[in-house]
Write a protein that holds these residues in place. Structure first.
Motif, PDB file in Angstrom:
ATOM      1  N   GLY A 117       0.820  -1.198  -0.001  1.00 22.63           N
ATOM      2  CA  GLY A 117       0.038   0.058  -0.024  1.00 22.63           C
ATOM      3  C   GLY A 117       0.827   1.213   0.048  1.00 22.63           C
ATOM      4  N   ARG A 118       2.135   1.012   0.145  1.00 22.54           N
ATOM      5  CA  ARG A 118       2.823   2.363   0.075  1.00 22.54           C
ATOM      6  C   ARG A 118       3.866   2.314  -1.226  1.00 22.54           C
TER       7      ARG A 118
ATOM      8  N   GLY B 248       3.287   3.810  -4.039  1.00 23.43           N
ATOM      9  CA  GLY B 248       3.077   5.240  -4.665  1.00 23.43           C
ATOM     10  C   GLY B 248       4.142   6.186  -3.771  1.00 23.43           C
ATOM     11  N   LEU B 249       4.080   5.840  -2.251  1.00 24.07           N
ATOM     12  CA  LEU B 249       5.296   7.007  -1.572  1.00 24.07           C
ATOM     13  C   LEU B 249       6.596   6.396  -2.022  1.00 24.07           C
TER      14      LEU B 249
ATOM     15  N   THR C 293       1.562   1.642   6.051  1.00 21.27           N
ATOM     16  CA  THR C 293       0.297   2.550   6.094  1.00 21.27           C
ATOM     17  C   THR C 293      -0.382   2.518   7.554  1.00 21.27           C
TER      18      THR C 293
ATOM     19  N   PRO D 217      -1.434   7.605   4.370  1.00 22.59           N
ATOM     20  CA  PRO D 217      -1.490   8.452   3.178  1.00 22.59           C
ATOM     21  C   PRO D 217      -2.226   9.657   3.458  1.00 22.59           C
ATOM     22  N   SER D 218      -1.406  10.856   3.071  1.00 21.44           N
ATOM     23  CA  SER D 218      -2.083  12.093   3.192  1.00 21.44           C
ATOM     24  C   SER D 218      -1.256  13.059   2.241  1.00 21.44           C
TER      25      SER D 218
ATOM     26  N   GLU E  31       2.516  13.298   3.406  1.00 22.43           N
ATOM     27  CA  GLU E  31       3.202  12.095   3.794  1.00 22.43           C
ATOM     28  C   GLU E  31       4.659  12.130   3.544  1.00 22.43           C
ATOM     29  N   THR E  32       5.085  12.813   2.509  1.00 19.47           N
ATOM     30  CA  THR E  32       6.534  12.913   2.260  1.00 19.47           C
ATOM     31  C   THR E  32       7.172  13.635   3.141  1.00 19.47           C
TER      32      THR E  32
ATOM     33  N   ARG F 296       4.944  19.774   2.942  1.00 23.53           N
ATOM     34  CA  ARG F 296       5.314  18.802   1.927  1.00 23.53           C
ATOM     35  C   ARG F 296       6.609  18.988   1.398  1.00 23.53           C
TER      36      ARG F 296
END
Length: 351
Positions: A6-7, A9-10, A38, A52-53, A56-57, A148
């Motif tokens: 689930g991570r 994308g991050l 997550t 996720p938000s 998040e970075t 961010r």
């Protein structure tokens, strides 16, 4: 770094943000190892939850910074500061709490040279050389107080992994109003005691660095004294730093704890435990765990007498103060009042 289900994308975004620091041949046993998940479902032991938000970075870089910082405690001077290295100004350390404008100022000044960090400045306590930590720059999200991370190429910043000793140490004071309260932008050298107190407040675990307080004083000396920059916008800093005032230097000496010269009696006054201390022209600066205090005038005289002699009764302390600085018609009241202030401040205790 590794990323749980689930991570993905991050993970891809983190790679783009941090790719300038990705090691082509990572060590078999890394100094710092992090796993991000997550938080949905069971969290593996040692894993860090980054939900996720939009921020998040920023949360990820915060976790990395804390891990790096923890690995260096006791071995480096760790400042909450941005650092850049430019041909015109040299190595500049920009110190300040959150909201002081470090990231914006670092990005603005760093565009003309090398970028070492916008948040964590790592300094060798012996050589004062800076180890770069060129993380992505943290920026506020428009219309929000949240932050961010932004990539270095998008800000035209060139990362550097090492720099020389600081040429300028700047404590940022950003006036977010119209400037009427604090006056126009300006730059001034700070008295050593004030600079030390401000810098200690922006360090991590300085008391665990052997000789860390003296190293910080030497660092300030080597840069010609710390500077206080009062400004409104980051664009004003370059011109201010181009016209930095002349270097200053103040006397100081490291002091150590002494063994009591006699048996301490009940109710005697004695020093509370401390980690490190410096004698200054203006008194004594004491570091105890995360607290630092500047003991001026009579407070510093009493602290030093207790350091040298160990436990003292109030009467004997009054006699020694008179020998040290001369008699005074209200000596008993003044010494008693100063001793009470030292006790309430946690710098002196009763046996």
């Amino acid at each position: 770094m590794s990323f749980g289900p689930g991570r993905e994308g991050l993970a891809a975004e983190a790679f783009e943000l941090w790719r300038h620091l990705v090691a082509p041949d990572p060590p078999a046993v890394p100094d710092v190892e992090l796993t991000f998940v997550t938080g949905e479902g069971p969290v593996p032991p040692g894993a860090t939850v980054v939900a996720p938000s939009p921020t998040e970075t920023y949360a990820l870089s915060g976790a990395i910074t804390r891990a790096v910082l923890t690995s260096l405690i006791g071995r480096r001077i760790l400042l909450h500061a941005g650092t850049i290295d430019t041909p015109r100004l040299g190595v500049v350390v920009l110190v300040g709490p959150s909201g002081a404008g470090k990231s914006t100022a670092t990005a603005r000044l760093g565009a003309e040279g090398a970028y070492l960090s916008d948040e964590l400045t790592i300094i060798d306590p012996d050589t004062f050389e800076v180890t770069g930590y060129p993380k992505p720059v943290s920026r506020s999200i428009p219309g929000s107080r949240a932050k961010r991370d932004v990539s270095l190429p998008s800000l035209h910043l060139m990362p550097a992994c090492a720099g020389g000793s600081p040429d300028l140490i700047v404590l940022l004071h950003r006036d977010r109003g119209n400037g009427s309260e604090n006056g126009p932008p300006g730059l001034e050298r700070m008295p050593l005691a004030s600079a030390l107190l401000r810098l200690i407040g922006q360090t991590s675990s300085l008391n665990r660095v052997p000789g860390g307080l003296a190293a910080l004083a030497r660092l300030i000396d080597s840069a010609g004294g710390a500077l206080r920059a009062r400004y409104h916008e980051a664009s004003e800093l370059a011109d201010l730093l181009d016209h930095a005032p002349a270097p200053i230097s103040e006397w100081w000496a490291e002091v150590e704890a002494c063994r009591p010269s006699h048996d301490v009696q009940p109710r005697d006054l004695m020093l509370a435990p401390f980690d490190q201390a410096l004698a200054l022209e203006t008194g004594v600066l004491v570091l105890a765990r995360r607290e630092a205090g500047h003991l001026e005038g009579l407070l510093g005289v009493i602290w030093e007498l207790l350091r040298v002699h160990g436990g003292l009764s109030l009467d004997l302390l009054q006699d020694l103060v008179a020998e040290e600085i001369g008699p005074h018609p209200n000596a008993a009241r003044r010494v008693r009042s100063a001793a009470d202030r030292l006790i309430s401040g946690g710098w002196v205790i009763r046996a």
